[in-house]
Every structure is written in C-alpha cells, then in structure tokens.
Design a protein around this motif. Structure first.
Motif, PDB file in Angstrom:
ATOM      1  N   LYS A  40       0.827  -1.207   0.000  1.00  0.00           N
ATOM      2  CA  LYS A  40       0.000   0.000   0.000  1.00  0.00           C
ATOM      3  C   LYS A  40       0.862   1.258   0.000  1.00  0.00           C
ATOM      4  O   LYS A  40       0.540   2.236  -0.679  1.00  0.00           O
ATOM      5  CB  LYS A  40      -0.955  -0.009   1.191  1.00  0.00           C
ATOM      6  N   ASP A  41       1.963   1.234   0.727  1.00  0.00           N
ATOM      7  CA  ASP A  41       2.870   2.386   0.738  1.00  0.00           C
ATOM      8  C   ASP A  41       3.446   2.640  -0.649  1.00  0.00           C
ATOM      9  O   ASP A  41       3.541   3.787  -1.093  1.00  0.00           O
ATOM     10  CB  ASP A  41       4.011   2.182   1.738  1.00  0.00           C
ATOM     11  N   SER A  42       3.834   1.575  -1.339  1.00  0.00           N
ATOM     12  CA  SER A  42       4.422   1.760  -2.671  1.00  0.00           C
ATOM     13  C   SER A  42       3.372   2.228  -3.676  1.00  0.00           C
ATOM     14  O   SER A  42       3.661   3.058  -4.544  1.00  0.00           O
ATOM     15  CB  SER A  42       5.146   0.496  -3.147  1.00  0.00           C
ATOM     16  N   ILE A  43       2.145   1.743  -3.544  1.00  0.00           N
ATOM     17  CA  ILE A  43       1.060   2.204  -4.422  1.00  0.00           C
ATOM     18  C   ILE A  43       0.743   3.660  -4.121  1.00  0.00           C
ATOM     19  O   ILE A  43       0.569   4.473  -5.040  1.00  0.00           O
ATOM     20  CB  ILE A  43      -0.182   1.306  -4.252  1.00  0.00           C
ATOM     21  N   ASN A  44       0.677   4.009  -2.859  1.00  0.00           N
ATOM     22  CA  ASN A  44       0.428   5.391  -2.456  1.00  0.00           C
ATOM     23  C   ASN A  44       1.484   6.320  -3.047  1.00  0.00           C
ATOM     24  O   ASN A  44       1.167   7.395  -3.563  1.00  0.00           O
ATOM     25  CB  ASN A  44       0.398   5.499  -0.931  1.00  0.00           C
ATOM     26  N   THR A  45       2.729   5.890  -3.008  1.00  0.00           N
ATOM     27  CA  THR A  45       3.824   6.688  -3.568  1.00  0.00           C
ATOM     28  C   THR A  45       3.629   6.906  -5.064  1.00  0.00           C
ATOM     29  O   THR A  45       3.800   8.028  -5.567  1.00  0.00           O
ATOM     30  CB  THR A  45       5.183   6.007  -3.295  1.00  0.00           C
ATOM     31  N   LEU A  47       0.797   6.891  -6.764  1.00  0.00           N
ATOM     32  CA  LEU A  47      -0.317   7.812  -6.982  1.00  0.00           C
ATOM     33  C   LEU A  47       0.076   9.253  -6.660  1.00  0.00           C
ATOM     34  O   LEU A  47      -0.288  10.184  -7.397  1.00  0.00           O
ATOM     35  CB  LEU A  47      -1.525   7.371  -6.153  1.00  0.00           C
ATOM     36  N   GLU A  48       0.834   9.439  -5.589  1.00  0.00           N
ATOM     37  CA  GLU A  48       1.295  10.791  -5.246  1.00  0.00           C
ATOM     38  C   GLU A  48       2.234  11.330  -6.326  1.00  0.00           C
ATOM     39  O   GLU A  48       2.160  12.514  -6.697  1.00  0.00           O
ATOM     40  CB  GLU A  48       1.969  10.801  -3.873  1.00  0.00           C
ATOM     41  N   GLU A  49       3.136  10.488  -6.828  1.00  0.00           N
ATOM     42  CA  GLU A  49       4.048  10.907  -7.900  1.00  0.00           C
ATOM     43  C   GLU A  49       3.277  11.272  -9.157  1.00  0.00           C
ATOM     44  O   GLU A  49       3.641  12.208  -9.869  1.00  0.00           O
ATOM     45  CB  GLU A  49       5.059   9.795  -8.204  1.00  0.00           C
ATOM     46  N   SER A 103      -4.464  17.502  -4.921  1.00  0.00           N
ATOM     47  CA  SER A 103      -3.791  17.055  -3.700  1.00  0.00           C
ATOM     48  C   SER A 103      -4.730  16.119  -2.940  1.00  0.00           C
ATOM     49  O   SER A 103      -5.934  16.337  -2.882  1.00  0.00           O
ATOM     50  CB  SER A 103      -3.340  18.234  -2.839  1.00  0.00           C
ATOM     51  N   THR A 104      -4.144  15.103  -2.388  1.00  0.00           N
ATOM     52  CA  THR A 104      -4.905  14.049  -1.733  1.00  0.00           C
ATOM     53  C   THR A 104      -5.398  14.484  -0.363  1.00  0.00           C
ATOM     54  O   THR A 104      -4.619  14.961   0.463  1.00  0.00           O
ATOM     55  CB  THR A 104      -4.027  12.786  -1.574  1.00  0.00           C
ATOM     56  N   LEU A 105      -6.698  14.303  -0.147  1.00  0.00           N
ATOM     57  CA  LEU A 105      -7.292  14.542   1.164  1.00  0.00           C
ATOM     58  C   LEU A 105      -7.424  13.229   1.933  1.00  0.00           C
ATOM     59  O   LEU A 105      -7.257  13.195   3.145  1.00  0.00           O
ATOM     60  CB  LEU A 105      -8.678  15.179   1.010  1.00  0.00           C
ATOM     61  N   GLU A 106      -7.720  12.161   1.193  1.00  0.00           N
ATOM     62  CA  GLU A 106      -7.941  10.852   1.801  1.00  0.00           C
ATOM     63  C   GLU A 106      -7.781   9.792   0.719  1.00  0.00           C
ATOM     64  O   GLU A 106      -8.143  10.028  -0.433  1.00  0.00           O
ATOM     65  CB  GLU A 106      -9.377  10.821   2.358  1.00  0.00           C
ATOM     66  N   ARG A 107      -7.231   8.646   1.092  1.00  0.00           N
ATOM     67  CA  ARG A 107      -7.071   7.561   0.107  1.00  0.00           C
ATOM     68  C   ARG A 107      -7.230   6.218   0.808  1.00  0.00           C
ATOM     69  O   ARG A 107      -6.726   6.017   1.904  1.00  0.00           O
ATOM     70  CB  ARG A 107      -5.703   7.652  -0.564  1.00  0.00           C
ATOM     71  N   ASN A 108      -7.908   5.308   0.137  1.00  0.00           N
ATOM     72  CA  ASN A 108      -8.040   3.916   0.574  1.00  0.00           C
ATOM     73  C   ASN A 108      -7.479   3.030  -0.525  1.00  0.00           C
ATOM     74  O   ASN A 108      -7.804   3.228  -1.700  1.00  0.00           O
ATOM     75  CB  ASN A 108      -9.513   3.551   0.811  1.00  0.00           C
ATOM     76  N   ASP A 121      -9.575   4.257  -3.926  1.00  0.00           N
ATOM     77  CA  ASP A 121     -10.435   5.427  -4.070  1.00  0.00           C
ATOM     78  C   ASP A 121      -9.772   6.554  -3.278  1.00  0.00           C
ATOM     79  O   ASP A 121      -9.034   6.298  -2.329  1.00  0.00           O
ATOM     80  CB  ASP A 121     -11.868   5.151  -3.592  1.00  0.00           C
ATOM     81  N   GLU A 122     -10.011   7.774  -3.720  1.00  0.00           N
ATOM     82  CA  GLU A 122      -9.380   8.912  -3.070  1.00  0.00           C
ATOM     83  C   GLU A 122     -10.262  10.143  -3.175  1.00  0.00           C
ATOM     84  O   GLU A 122     -11.017  10.286  -4.137  1.00  0.00           O
ATOM     85  CB  GLU A 122      -8.004   9.191  -3.680  1.00  0.00           C
ATOM     86  N   LEU A 123     -10.188  10.977  -2.164  1.00  0.00           N
ATOM     87  CA  LEU A 123     -10.789  12.307  -2.223  1.00  0.00           C
ATOM     88  C   LEU A 123      -9.666  13.278  -2.509  1.00  0.00           C
ATOM     89  O   LEU A 123      -8.588  13.195  -1.900  1.00  0.00           O
ATOM     90  CB  LEU A 123     -11.468  12.663  -0.900  1.00  0.00           C
ATOM     91  N   LEU A 124      -9.925  14.206  -3.425  1.00  0.00           N
ATOM     92  CA  LEU A 124      -8.889  15.122  -3.889  1.00  0.00           C
ATOM     93  C   LEU A 124      -9.347  16.572  -3.769  1.00  0.00           C
ATOM     94  O   LEU A 124     -10.509  16.890  -4.025  1.00  0.00           O
ATOM     95  CB  LEU A 124      -8.572  14.834  -5.362  1.00  0.00           C
ATOM     96  N   ASP A 125      -8.424  17.441  -3.421  1.00  0.00           N
ATOM     97  CA  ASP A 125      -8.647  18.877  -3.466  1.00  0.00           C
ATOM     98  C   ASP A 125      -8.173  19.323  -4.843  1.00  0.00           C
ATOM     99  O   ASP A 125      -6.993  19.159  -5.187  1.00  0.00           O
ATOM    100  CB  ASP A 125      -7.845  19.554  -2.352  1.00  0.00           C
ATOM    101  N   THR A 126      -9.083  19.865  -5.649  1.00  0.00           N
ATOM    102  CA  THR A 126      -8.753  20.237  -7.030  1.00  0.00           C
ATOM    103  C   THR A 126      -9.283  21.632  -7.342  1.00  0.00           C
ATOM    104  O   THR A 126     -10.005  22.230  -6.538  1.00  0.00           O
ATOM    105  CB  THR A 126      -9.384  19.245  -8.041  1.00  0.00           C
TER     106      THR A 126
END
Length: 179
Positions: A40-45, A47-49, A103-108, A121-126
C-alpha cells in the motif's frame, strides 16, 4: 544391462519426485503472505508521484506511471480516454507548464491475494473543488502502474436536484446519441 536400466528408471523416478517437491515448495513460497502495508505504501507513492507530475507538467513522468493500455475517465460523460487519446488531449495542457493540480485529502487502497493488482479510491482537493478519484493499479516489471482511473466531481446530496436540472439538456442529447 538390467542393472543400468534399473538405475536409470530409479534415477528418473527420484528426479521427478524432487522436481514435484521443488515445484510445490516454489508454489507455496509464492503463496506466502505479503506485507500489504508495504504494498500500500508503494502504491500510495506511485499515486502521489502521478498527481505531482501533473502539477509540475512532467508529461513523460505522468504517462510513464500509467500502463500503455491505461484508461482515464474524466468528469465529462464523453471523456473515456484510452492512453493514446489521453496523451493527445493532455499534451497541450502539460506544454503550458502546469496541467492540473490535485492534492490528496484521503485515500483507501485495497489489494488482492496475489498482490499483483490493487484498487483504490481517493478524495482530492482540485480546482473543481473536492473530487473523487478511483482506479486500478497493476504490478509490472517496472513497478506499480495505473491501468484505469476515474475522476468524478463530488456533489453534495442536497445539491443533486439543481445539478441534475443544470445538465438535463446535455444528458438528454448525449443519451439520444448513444441509444
């Protein structure tokens, strides 16, 4: 001669048995539990990238984090972008020096048992306010890549009626075209 044939037969049986046992061990080893938090950490990275690459207008980096057959579904009902078409659409935005900034507000993040596919799924500030992104990532020889992404504008339930009315003509025209 009989001893030689007996020896060869015995050797064949033993080597087959060893091969089967080795295959079973390898299979069990591949079925061993994976550390899902590390996945999950590597996937999160990734998505952030990916979001950062868009904000910094790094076209190649952004699309390198998607599979070649990746799909991007945008907020407009007509936006079902296959990778090649999405690249063509996005290129002028990236060429301006800034594509879009989420920018990510929340991610599962959820992973399957095989740990070669995950969904999120993620909530994003856009710039469109809060949006929801969701998608599928797959593990490739180059690491995790986005295979399918859906971007949706989130609408509070109390505003659905007015939004529905606002897009009524568009929806009717598109529905009649698609039927």
């Amino acid at each position: 001669m009989k001893k030689l044939l007996l020896f060869l037969a015995l050797t064949s049986v033993l080597s087959c048995n060893f091969s089967v046992e080795t295959s079973k061990a390898n299979f069990e080893e591949n079925k061993a539990p994976v550390n899902k938090e590390i996945l999950k950490d590597s996937i999160n990275t990734v998505l952030e990238e990916w979001h950062k690459a868009a904000a910094e207008a790094r076209f190649e980096k952004y699309f390198d984090l998607m599979t070649q057959d990746g799909v991007f579904l945008g907020t407009d009902a007509t936006e079902n972008w296959q990778n090649k078409d999405f690249r063509a659409y996005a290129k002028p935005h990236f060429d301006k020096g800034k594509a879009w900034s989420f920018s990510t507000l929340e991610r599962n993040i959820y992973t399957g048992e095989e740990a070669n596919i995950a969904w999120f799924d993620e909530l994003l500030d856009t710039q469109m306010g809060i949006c929801r992104g969701s998608g599928v990532v797959v593990r490739t020889t180059e690491g995790w890549k986005i295979k399918h992404y859906v971007l949706s504008i989130s609408i509070p339930n109390e505003n659905v009626s007015e939004i529905t009315e606002l897009k009524k003509d568009f929806d009717e025209e598109l529905t009649s075209r698609l039927k």
